[in-house]
Design a protein around this motif. Structure first.
Motif, PDB file in Angstrom:
ATOM      1  N   TRP A 139       4.812 -66.543-122.868  1.00  0.00           N
ATOM      2  CA  TRP A 139       4.003 -66.091-122.090  1.00  0.00           C
ATOM      3  C   TRP A 139       4.124 -64.455-121.178  1.00  0.00           C
ATOM      4  O   TRP A 139       6.209 -63.910-121.614  1.00  0.00           O
ATOM      5  N   GLU A 140       3.464 -63.613-121.781  1.00  0.00           N
ATOM      6  CA  GLU A 140       3.427 -62.138-121.903  1.00  0.00           C
ATOM      7  C   GLU A 140       5.099 -61.431-122.119  1.00  0.00           C
ATOM      8  O   GLU A 140       6.100 -60.576-121.886  1.00  0.00           O
ATOM      9  N   GLY A 141       5.029 -62.119-124.025  1.00  0.00           N
ATOM     10  CA  GLY A 141       6.680 -61.162-124.320  1.00  0.00           C
ATOM     11  C   GLY A 141       7.915 -62.339-124.443  1.00  0.00           C
ATOM     12  O   GLY A 141       8.562 -62.340-125.140  1.00  0.00           O
ATOM     13  N   ARG A 142       7.476 -62.943-123.221  1.00  0.00           N
ATOM     14  CA  ARG A 142       8.832 -63.780-123.051  1.00  0.00           C
ATOM     15  C   ARG A 142       8.370 -65.601-123.347  1.00  0.00           C
ATOM     16  O   ARG A 142       7.192 -65.867-123.600  1.00  0.00           O
ATOM     17  N   TYR A 143       8.682 -66.117-122.698  1.00  0.00           N
ATOM     18  CA  TYR A 143       8.779 -67.631-122.748  1.00  0.00           C
ATOM     19  C   TYR A 143       9.013 -68.015-120.941  1.00  0.00           C
ATOM     20  O   TYR A 143      10.252 -68.008-120.778  1.00  0.00           O
ATOM     21  N   VAL A 144       7.638 -69.150-120.793  1.00  0.00           N
ATOM     22  CA  VAL A 144       8.905 -70.207-119.757  1.00  0.00           C
ATOM     23  C   VAL A 144       8.832 -71.792-119.882  1.00  0.00           C
ATOM     24  O   VAL A 144       8.328 -72.216-120.490  1.00  0.00           O
ATOM     25  N   LEU A 145       9.474 -72.220-119.434  1.00  0.00           N
ATOM     26  CA  LEU A 145      10.835 -73.405-119.189  1.00  0.00           C
ATOM     27  C   LEU A 145       9.784 -74.103-117.739  1.00  0.00           C
ATOM     28  O   LEU A 145      10.677 -73.725-116.629  1.00  0.00           O
ATOM     29  N   GLY A 146       9.896 -75.365-118.295  1.00  0.00           N
ATOM     30  CA  GLY A 146       9.135 -75.628-116.121  1.00  0.00           C
ATOM     31  C   GLY A 146       8.066 -76.755-117.166  1.00  0.00           C
ATOM     32  O   GLY A 146       7.318 -77.161-117.536  1.00  0.00           O
ATOM     33  N   SER A 147       8.561 -78.113-115.389  1.00  0.00           N
ATOM     34  CA  SER A 147       8.561 -77.548-114.345  1.00  0.00           C
ATOM     35  C   SER A 147       9.053 -78.752-114.264  1.00  0.00           C
ATOM     36  O   SER A 147       9.571 -80.190-114.462  1.00  0.00           O
ATOM     37  N   THR A 148      10.056 -78.597-112.710  1.00  0.00           N
ATOM     38  CA  THR A 148      10.815 -80.019-111.976  1.00  0.00           C
ATOM     39  C   THR A 148      10.436 -79.900-111.239  1.00  0.00           C
ATOM     40  O   THR A 148       9.114 -79.794-111.016  1.00  0.00           O
ATOM     41  N   ASP A 149      11.026 -81.418-110.562  1.00  0.00           N
ATOM     42  CA  ASP A 149       9.919 -82.360-109.735  1.00  0.00           C
ATOM     43  C   ASP A 149      10.933 -82.788-108.785  1.00  0.00           C
ATOM     44  O   ASP A 149      10.947 -83.958-109.208  1.00  0.00           O
ATOM     45  N   LEU A 150      11.754 -82.317-108.308  1.00  0.00           N
ATOM     46  CA  LEU A 150      12.455 -82.677-107.389  1.00  0.00           C
ATOM     47  C   LEU A 150      12.072 -82.919-106.020  1.00  0.00           C
ATOM     48  O   LEU A 150      11.059 -82.279-104.985  1.00  0.00           O
ATOM     49  N   THR A 151      12.697 -84.754-105.151  1.00  0.00           N
ATOM     50  CA  THR A 151      12.348 -83.480-103.775  1.00  0.00           C
ATOM     51  C   THR A 151      12.843 -83.567-103.091  1.00  0.00           C
ATOM     52  O   THR A 151      14.557 -82.490-103.448  1.00  0.00           O
ATOM     53  N   TYR A 152      12.970 -82.792-102.026  1.00  0.00           N
ATOM     54  CA  TYR A 152      13.122 -81.499-101.515  1.00  0.00           C
ATOM     55  C   TYR A 152      12.984 -81.877 -99.933  1.00  0.00           C
ATOM     56  O   TYR A 152      11.584 -81.302 -99.221  1.00  0.00           O
ATOM     57  N   GLU A 153      14.653 -81.545 -99.327  1.00  0.00           N
ATOM     58  CA  GLU A 153      14.003 -81.150 -97.625  1.00  0.00           C
ATOM     59  C   GLU A 153      14.719 -80.106 -97.077  1.00  0.00           C
ATOM     60  O   GLU A 153      15.161 -80.226 -95.980  1.00  0.00           O
ATOM     61  N   GLY A 154      15.369 -78.769 -97.789  1.00  0.00           N
ATOM     62  CA  GLY A 154      15.707 -78.264 -97.614  1.00  0.00           C
ATOM     63  C   GLY A 154      15.028 -76.915 -96.625  1.00  0.00           C
ATOM     64  O   GLY A 154      13.516 -77.156 -96.113  1.00  0.00           O
ATOM     65  N   ASP A 155      15.417 -75.972 -96.622  1.00  0.00           N
ATOM     66  CA  ASP A 155      14.165 -74.784 -96.073  1.00  0.00           C
ATOM     67  C   ASP A 155      13.627 -74.113 -97.065  1.00  0.00           C
ATOM     68  O   ASP A 155      13.952 -73.576 -98.055  1.00  0.00           O
ATOM     69  N   LEU A 156      12.085 -74.440 -96.647  1.00  0.00           N
ATOM     70  CA  LEU A 156      10.862 -74.487 -96.872  1.00  0.00           C
ATOM     71  C   LEU A 156      10.964 -72.559 -97.804  1.00  0.00           C
ATOM     72  O   LEU A 156       9.738 -71.767 -98.252  1.00  0.00           O
ATOM     73  N   ASP A 157      11.896 -71.604 -96.143  1.00  0.00           N
ATOM     74  CA  ASP A 157      11.524 -69.931 -96.784  1.00  0.00           C
ATOM     75  C   ASP A 157      12.920 -69.732 -97.673  1.00  0.00           C
ATOM     76  O   ASP A 157      12.959 -68.564 -97.937  1.00  0.00           O
TER      77      ASP A 157
END
Length: 553
Positions: free
Chosen positions: A277-295
């Motif tokens: 991706w644009e000269g670099r590499y992207v690794l992903g993604s995770t898929d986790l249940t999340y109950e924290g602060d959305l912000d």
């Protein structure tokens, strides 16, 4: 189709909450069909979930194993339409799917699924998938682990390297069609009277001024924040069950592939990507249940370790460590709340347009949605809006209407000709401008030719010029320096996140846009503060910690 300008006190047809890709797509579609529209967002366009996507336009291959043929068909169709209406932003993207002994999905089953996919994509696909032997893979991708390698398939999908620009172009087109988009304006509440929703209460984030926007119909398109919009005002069960997805960005590493690799993680059998991706590499993604602060969503140390471990397993020579992570990106998928699901991958990736009537007339909520199918979601939402408003059904034109950056009779001819006319720019600069702005690169050129100071380079790594900063503020609705760097010019997504470039761009705003030095300094400081959520390596920024997630079994 033109619309009368709507003022703050006017009654509009649609008030849309949320200027992510779905809210903007709805605004564009609705305005094109004659509705008066106002969109409200507390931040910049596309600054939430859209900016944290995997930057892939999926044909829907992953949904075959759940037998969700409706979503597969929709995804294939929408991918095909994006190739035609946004060819400057959406490109062919081959990916290798290797098969290893011990994978939960046997190779023959994947080949069968791909054969079915090719049939579904007939006439709308690109090249058909092609089976590869283990020997062929070892020769073509010599650094890929051979331990247990059983073969694989070369599959052709699509990528949108700059998802942020999809949002910017939807914004531009929606406003051309008559919609109004109010960014940095917080919805402080719904106008609920007589058993119905009649619009929203707002507060301007900069001036603090409060107001109301009255609408015949309100559409809650706030993505993961839809429940927050309804909370305390509209009785509703939980609607959003979004899961957390994190990516990490790294430099090229020993054995790095030149194509996307789509493989099964050994730790949890989740399909994940590693791609250039644009000269670099992207690794992903995770898929986790999340109950924290959305912000306050950031990639956790555990997620980073998980992705690095899987990459090192696939590429034994890589030797990647947390020190190799340039920065990370994390967001919440706007998925429907679903109980009793042990595997988050099984939660539907489709969308629903929920009408809250009869309990609450005049309110729709958008549940779900994904980058690939944003246009289809908007068509469905506008169809429902017209029905609720009692308006005649209008033909949807967004299936064939090009985005502003592709608004030319022949995009490929324009792309070939532009570098010859772009006298102040090098070939590399011209190529970058075309990839980001499409035919709107012509506007950057016009500005650069109008004032030699606007042709000056502001970012040495990319060759971005001062004209882009000016255009972002004057013509692309940027409000802050972060909007310019992270969601207009995209230079902030480089390896150093353009920390030094921020000062140069602020200086351009002082000279060209009338900023005083106090605002310039404040904007640079605010930009650096925004970068903390990326956990950038080597920058003197206090990293966020990300602890409110858990892995499901």
């Amino acid at each position: 189709m033109s619309h009368p300008q709507t003022g703050a006190g006017d009654l509009v047809d649609l008030v849309i909450i949320g200027a992510g890709i779905n809210g903007l797509a709805i605004a564009r579609d609705a305005a094109s069909r004659g509705l008066s529209v106002v969109v409200v967002d507390r931040g910049d366009v596309g600054a939430g979930t859209t900016a944290t996507s995997s930057r892939l336009i999926h044909g829907g291959l992953k949904y075959l194993e759940r037998y969700d043929f409706t979503l597969v068909h929709e995804s294939i169709r929408e991918r095909h339409l994006l190739f035609r209406t946004a060819p400057h932003l959406v490109h062919d993207y081959p990916m290798l799917i290797p098969f290893y002994s011990g994978d939960s999905r046997p190779g023959p089953l994947i080949r069968l699924g791909l054969a079915a996919f090719d049939v579904l994509a007939a006439g709308r696909g690109r090249r058909r998938s092609r089976g590869l032997s283990a020997r062929t893979i070892a020769r073509r991708w010599p650094h890929l682990s051979r331990r247990g390698l059983r073969g694989g398939v070369l599959f052709n999908d699509a990528q949108v390297p700059w998802a942020e620009r999809l949002c910017v172009e939807l914004l531009i087109d929606a406003e051309r069609l008559g919609a109004r988009v109010l960014t940095y304006t917080t919805v402080t509440g719904l106008l609920v009277t007589d058993g119905g929703v009649r619009g929203v209460r707002t507060r301007d984030n900069q001036s603090g001024r409060e107001g109301e926007i009255r609408g015949r119909l309100t559409i809650n398109a706030a993505g993961p924040w839809i429940d927050r919009i309804l909370d305390g005002q509209v009785e509703s069960g939980r609607l959003n069950g979004g899961t957390k997805g994190s990516h990490i960005i790294i430099d090229p590493f020993p054995g790095a592939p030149d194509t996307c690799i789509f493989f099964e993680a050994a730790a949890d059998q989740r399909p994940i990507f590693i791609f250039p991706w644009e000269g670099r590499y992207v690794l992903g993604s995770t898929d986790l249940t999340y109950e924290g602060d959305l912000d306050e969503v950031v990639a956790s140390d555990a997620e980073i370790d998980y992705l690095l471990t899987e990459a090192n397993r696939l590429f034994p020579q890589a030797g990647l460590t947390p020190d190799d992570v340039l920065y990370s990106v994390a967001g919440i998928r706007p998925l429907p709340y679903t109980t009793g699901v042990a595997d988050n991958a099984k939660i539907s990736r489709g969308h629903t347009v929920l009408n809250h009537a009869p309990a609450y007339e005049g309110l729709l909520t958008i549940i779900g949605g994904k980058l690939t199918t944003h246009r289809a979601l908007a068509e469905d939402a506008t169809d429902e809006a017209l029905k609720v408003l009692g308006r005649p059904r209008q033909r949807c034109t967004t299936r064939t209407r090009p985005l502003p950056g592709a608004d030319t009779p022949d995009w490929y001819a324009f792309r070939a000709d532009f570098p010859r006319s772009a006298v102040p720019f090098t070939p590399a600069q011209s190529a970058r401008l075309l990839d980001i702005y499409g035919v709107r690169a012509r506007r950057v050129l016009e500005l650069a030719l109008s004032d030699p100071a606007l042709a000056e380079v502001v970012d040495e790594r990319t060759g971005a010029v001062a004209a882009e900063v000016v255009m972002a503020f004057r013509e692309e609705r940027a409000v802050t320096l972060a909007d310019v760097l992270l969601r207009r010019t995209l230079v902030g997504l480089g390896p150093d996140m353009a920390v030094s470039t921020a000062v140069t761009c602020a200086d351009v705003a002082v000279r060209q846009l009338g900023w005083d030095t106090e605002r310039a300094d404040a904007e640079v400081a605010a930009y650096r503060a925004e970068l903390r959520r990326f956990r950038p390596r080597g920058l003197n920024l206090a990293p966020a910690t990300g602890t409110n997630d858990r892995r499901t079994s």
